[in-house]
Design a protein around this motif. Structure first.
Motif, PDB file in Angstrom:
ATOM      1  N   PRO A   1       0.859  -0.987  -0.141  1.00 17.11           N
ATOM      2  CA  PRO A   1      -0.042  -0.243  -0.003  1.00 17.11           C
ATOM      3  C   PRO A   1       1.021   1.231  -0.072  1.00 17.11           C
ATOM      4  O   PRO A   1       2.034   1.042   0.711  1.00 17.11           O
ATOM      5  N   THR A   2       0.644   2.223  -0.711  1.00 16.57           N
ATOM      6  CA  THR A   2       1.023   3.453  -0.741  1.00 16.57           C
ATOM      7  C   THR A   2       0.351   4.651   0.028  1.00 16.57           C
ATOM      8  O   THR A   2      -0.985   4.184   0.499  1.00 16.57           O
TER       9      THR A   2
ATOM     10  N   VAL B   1      -2.386  -2.602  -4.779  1.00 17.74           N
ATOM     11  CA  VAL B   1      -2.647  -2.642  -6.080  1.00 17.74           C
ATOM     12  C   VAL B   1      -3.838  -3.885  -6.476  1.00 17.74           C
ATOM     13  O   VAL B   1      -4.635  -3.925  -7.205  1.00 17.74           O
TER      14      VAL B   1
ATOM     15  N   GLY C   1      -2.380   6.692   1.353  1.00 19.10           N
ATOM     16  CA  GLY C   1      -3.818   7.100   0.980  1.00 19.10           C
ATOM     17  C   GLY C   1      -4.272   6.125  -0.195  1.00 19.10           C
ATOM     18  O   GLY C   1      -5.521   6.212  -0.493  1.00 19.10           O
ATOM     19  N   ASN C   2      -3.543   5.001  -0.506  1.00 20.18           N
ATOM     20  CA  ASN C   2      -3.970   4.169  -1.731  1.00 20.18           C
ATOM     21  C   ASN C   2      -3.877   2.570  -0.927  1.00 20.18           C
ATOM     22  O   ASN C   2      -2.969   2.295  -0.530  1.00 20.18           O
ATOM     23  N   PRO C   3      -5.028   1.820  -1.449  1.00 18.92           N
ATOM     24  CA  PRO C   3      -4.677   0.381  -0.989  1.00 18.92           C
ATOM     25  C   PRO C   3      -3.822  -0.068  -1.950  1.00 18.92           C
ATOM     26  O   PRO C   3      -3.411   0.195  -2.997  1.00 18.92           O
TER      27      PRO C   3
ATOM     28  N   ARG D   1      -7.305  -3.134  -5.406  1.00 19.01           N
ATOM     29  CA  ARG D   1      -8.117  -1.993  -6.104  1.00 19.01           C
ATOM     30  C   ARG D   1      -9.131  -2.582  -7.154  1.00 19.01           C
ATOM     31  O   ARG D   1      -8.800  -3.694  -7.549  1.00 19.01           O
TER      32      ARG D   1
END
Length: 190
Positions: A5-6, A12, A8-10, A15
């Protein structure tokens, strides 16, 4: 490919693919039913008791506000006057639209076919006069002659037309009272 995860983002792998919804069942329905009625509409439907000339009367809040606005306009309040003018414009637009919707009323014209119905008017306006030579003529209509001024006016309108024939001039003289006083315009007689 990094599956971490980066900020603020779940990851890959977690997603959604483009065009795929994250909630296939849609937004859950609320248990509480929401009304689309505003608070002002609720207040406008209420009634209030007003004292008019010593008499108590129950009217809607909307009518009470309109009466107050009208009274303020009469007292010189500029905002109230503008509001009244808006009401008038709105009413005029409504009435104009209603008039366009209505079909025009049919008008029934009745023609009697009686030529004597204008005789009294012609005598009253002094376009004609009773013919003294034909007073004893038995008829349901009075026998009349044209006044010289009316004949003079009609002949004055004859511009650019052919000269009168002998028969036409004799007919004009026969139907005119005091035909000797006629001034014949140029080009009317031979």
């Amino acid at each position: 490919m990094n599956d971490k995860p980066t900020r603020g983002n779940p990851p890959v792998s977690g997603r959604f693919k483009p065009g795929q919804s994250g909630n296939p069942k849609g937004r859950p329905k609320s248990k509480v039913e929401h009304r689309s009625v505003s608070a002002i509409n609720v207040i406008m439907d209420k009634t209030v008791t007003v004292n008019r000339n010593g008499k108590l009367k129950e009217i809607k809040v909307e009518e009470a506000l309109q009466q107050r606005t009208f009274q303020d306009a009469l007292d010189g309040n500029r905002m109230a006057q503008r509001e009244i003018l808006k009401w008038i414009v709105k009413r005029d637009k409504y009435l104009a639209a209603e008039n366009r919707k209505k079909s025009p009323k049919a008008v029934a014209l009745k023609y009697t076919g009686d030529p004597s119905n204008a005789d009294d008017a012609l005598l009253l306006l002094k376009v004609t006069a009773l013919d003294p030579r034909r007073q004893d003529f038995k008829s349901d209509r009075p026998q009349m002659l044209l006044e010289p001024w009316a004949v003079q006016m009609a002949m004055g309108k004859r511009r650019g037309v052919k000269k009168l024939t002998e028969k036409q001039t004799l007919e004009i003289q026969r139907c005119t009272r005091d035909s000797d006083s006629l001034k014949w315009p140029r080009g009317t007689r031979r």
